[in-house]
Motif scaffolding. Structure first.
Motif, mmCIF file in Angstrom:
data_model
loop_
_atom_site.group_PDB
_atom_site.id
_atom_site.type_symbol
_atom_site.label_atom_id
_atom_site.label_comp_id
_atom_site.label_asym_id
_atom_site.label_seq_id
_atom_site.Cartn_x
_atom_site.Cartn_y
_atom_site.Cartn_z
ATOM 1 N N GLY A 29 0.798 -1.219 0.000
ATOM 2 C CA GLY A 29 0.000 0.000 0.000
ATOM 3 C C GLY A 29 0.830 1.268 0.000
ATOM 4 N N MET A 30 0.176 2.355 0.394
ATOM 5 C CA MET A 30 0.813 3.668 0.411
ATOM 6 C C MET A 30 1.708 3.826 1.638
ATOM 7 S SD MET A 30 -0.397 5.214 -2.305
ATOM 8 C CE MET A 30 -0.296 6.972 -2.052
ATOM 9 N N HIS A 31 2.920 4.257 1.401
ATOM 10 C CA HIS A 31 3.896 4.521 2.453
ATOM 11 C C HIS A 31 4.035 3.351 3.418
ATOM 12 C CE1 HIS A 31 5.454 7.277 5.922
ATOM 13 N NE2 HIS A 31 6.366 6.417 5.500
ATOM 14 N N PRO A 32 4.568 2.220 2.959
ATOM 15 C CA PRO A 32 4.802 1.098 3.873
ATOM 16 C C PRO A 32 5.859 1.455 4.908
ATOM 17 C CG PRO A 32 5.871 0.702 1.767
ATOM 18 C CD PRO A 32 5.033 1.935 1.596
ATOM 19 N N ALA A 33 5.598 1.106 6.151
ATOM 20 C CA ALA A 33 6.515 1.461 7.241
ATOM 21 C C ALA A 33 7.270 0.239 7.746
ATOM 22 C CB ALA A 33 5.754 2.135 8.377
ATOM 23 N N HIS A 34 6.558 -0.701 8.380
ATOM 24 C CA HIS A 34 7.216 -1.867 8.965
ATOM 25 C C HIS A 34 6.677 -3.158 8.358
ATOM 26 C CE1 HIS A 34 9.271 -0.289 12.782
ATOM 27 N NE2 HIS A 34 8.947 0.761 12.062
ATOM 28 N N VAL A 35 7.512 -4.181 8.409
ATOM 29 C CA VAL A 35 7.133 -5.524 7.970
ATOM 30 C C VAL A 35 7.541 -6.514 9.043
ATOM 31 C CG1 VAL A 35 9.305 -5.740 6.659
ATOM 32 C CG2 VAL A 35 7.396 -7.280 6.160
ATOM 33 N N VAL A 36 6.672 -7.487 9.312
ATOM 34 C CA VAL A 36 6.990 -8.593 10.212
ATOM 35 C C VAL A 36 6.564 -9.895 9.544
ATOM 36 C CG1 VAL A 36 6.869 -7.320 12.390
ATOM 37 C CG2 VAL A 36 4.791 -8.328 11.447
ATOM 38 N N VAL A 37 7.235 -10.978 9.905
ATOM 39 C CA VAL A 37 6.955 -12.287 9.324
ATOM 40 C C VAL A 37 6.392 -13.200 10.403
ATOM 41 C CG1 VAL A 37 7.919 -14.249 8.063
ATOM 42 C CG2 VAL A 37 8.831 -11.955 7.686
ATOM 43 N N SER A 38 5.369 -13.966 10.052
ATOM 44 C CA SER A 38 4.716 -14.850 11.020
ATOM 45 C C SER A 38 5.699 -15.889 11.555
ATOM 46 C CB SER A 38 3.513 -15.539 10.382
ATOM 47 O OG SER A 38 3.919 -16.302 9.253
#
Length: 348
Positions: free
Chosen positions: A123-132
């Motif tokens: 999406g717009m302006h992705p900030a953080h990502v985490v993995v299950s």
């Protein structure tokens, strides 16, 4: 003498078997998202020596190594020539981020080769990502459209888009993988996502400017850093209520609990004009700050290794990473990295 020879022979046989089986004893690596350099620095976790710098997309904000250690996922705003003018994007120094003009993406780096192997639009302006915890799904906060995107990490395809609170920023999985807590920076809340239904099931009023969330590994407590009130909100996951607040340094951003669930480390960034330079160490039995460790200007990201021996901290205004001995509560080494280092992660 015979015992020593036998022990040496046993060790040699074990190493030989590992080599024969194709198993490698890889050294731990630290991945650093250099938001101002469009790179990810890869450091040796023991020496902090820079192994390589990976060229990535525009303004990589956060990076997360998968549970199996094979991929490092990062958020950015797409290819450099496709990115909008983001000169106003100043990290968390001004209290929040300006939304980007075009959708972003998450990219994946193969940790064996340190090459980019996947690019998935979000999406717009992705900030953080985490993995299950099982490695199957990645969750990404989209600050520009108040959603979380769910990605199938194997198929590298879109699974769901989940509406959450205003300007979602940091997020973390509960230890059992059943919930994701999302810090809604401008909403003052923490969204609770049920991972079975892929829906927001609650919003917890947290305080001013929640920037990141976290859990103790035993699942007893959850947290939100309150960048607008220089405190940490402690949340009871069972009741989904804030049970107390702990005062820390100025503009706390990222936080991370040690593997034994006894200590919470909080990076205090401050502002560009009045940079924070510390990490607060909170005893999770007494909820007291037992040590304030000086790292570098703009302490922002923090992660703890799997043994709980060392923490790694990005100093966003100093363009450096500090290595902190958790037991001794002191910095052992600080090294330069790229411009404006932000998110940080270590291989498991």
């Amino acid at each position: 003498m015979m015992i020593r020879k036998c022990n040496w022979l046993s060790a040699a046989v074990q190493v030989g078997l590992l080599a024969w089986s194709g198993t490698t004893l890889a050294a731990e690596q630290v991945y650093v998202a250099n938001e101002g350099a469009d790179t990810v620095s890869v450091l040796d976790a023991a020496s902090l020596k820079t192994l390589t710098n990976v060229r990535v997309g525009k303004m990589p904000h956060n990076v997360q190594v998968s549970p199996d250690g094979k991929l490092a996922w990062l958020t950015n705003n797409g290819e450099p020539d496709q990115a909008a003018d983001v000169s106003a994007h100043k990290g968390m120094a001004q209290g929040d981020h300006d939304a980007m003009g075009k959708p972003g993406a998450i990219w994946a780096i193969d940790t064996a080769t340190n090459m980019v192997v996947a690019k998935v639009p979000v999406g717009m302006h992705p900030a953080h990502v985490v993995v299950s915890p099982d490695g199957r799904l990645a969750y990404v906060t989209n600050g520009g459209d108040n959603t979380v995107t769910v990605i199938d990490t194997a198929a590298r395809s879109h699974v769901a888009t989940i509406p959450v609170g205003q300007f979602p920023h940091g997020l973390r999985f509960s230890p059992d993988g059943k919930e994701v807590y999302v810090a809604n920076l401008k909403g003052g809340t923490v969204s609770v996502i049920d991972t079975a239904s892929q829906k927001e099931v609650a919003q917890v009023p947290a305080g001013k400017g929640p920037a990141q969330t976290g859990f103790t590994p035993d699942g007893r407590l959850a947290f939100a850093s309150l960048s607008g009130e220089n405190a940490i909100a402690v949340i009871d996951p069972a009741t989904r209520k804030v049970i107390r607040k702990v005062a820390v340094g100025t503009v706390p951003i990222q936080l991370y609990a040690t593997p034994d669930s006894r200590t919470l480390l909080v990076a205090n960034q401050g502002t560009r004009k009045m940079a924070g330079k510390t990490v607060s160490m909170i005893d999770l039995e007494t909820f007291k700050v037992v040590k304030t460790v000086v790292t570098g200007a703009g302490a922002h990201g923090v992660v703890v290794d799997r043994e709980g021996r060392y923490a790694y901290v990005t100093n966003i205004y100093a363009n450096s990473v500090s290595m902190l001995d958790v037991k001794d509560r002191r910095v052992t080494k600080t090294v330069p990295v790229g411009k404006a280092p932000n998110g940080i992660s270590v291989t498991p």
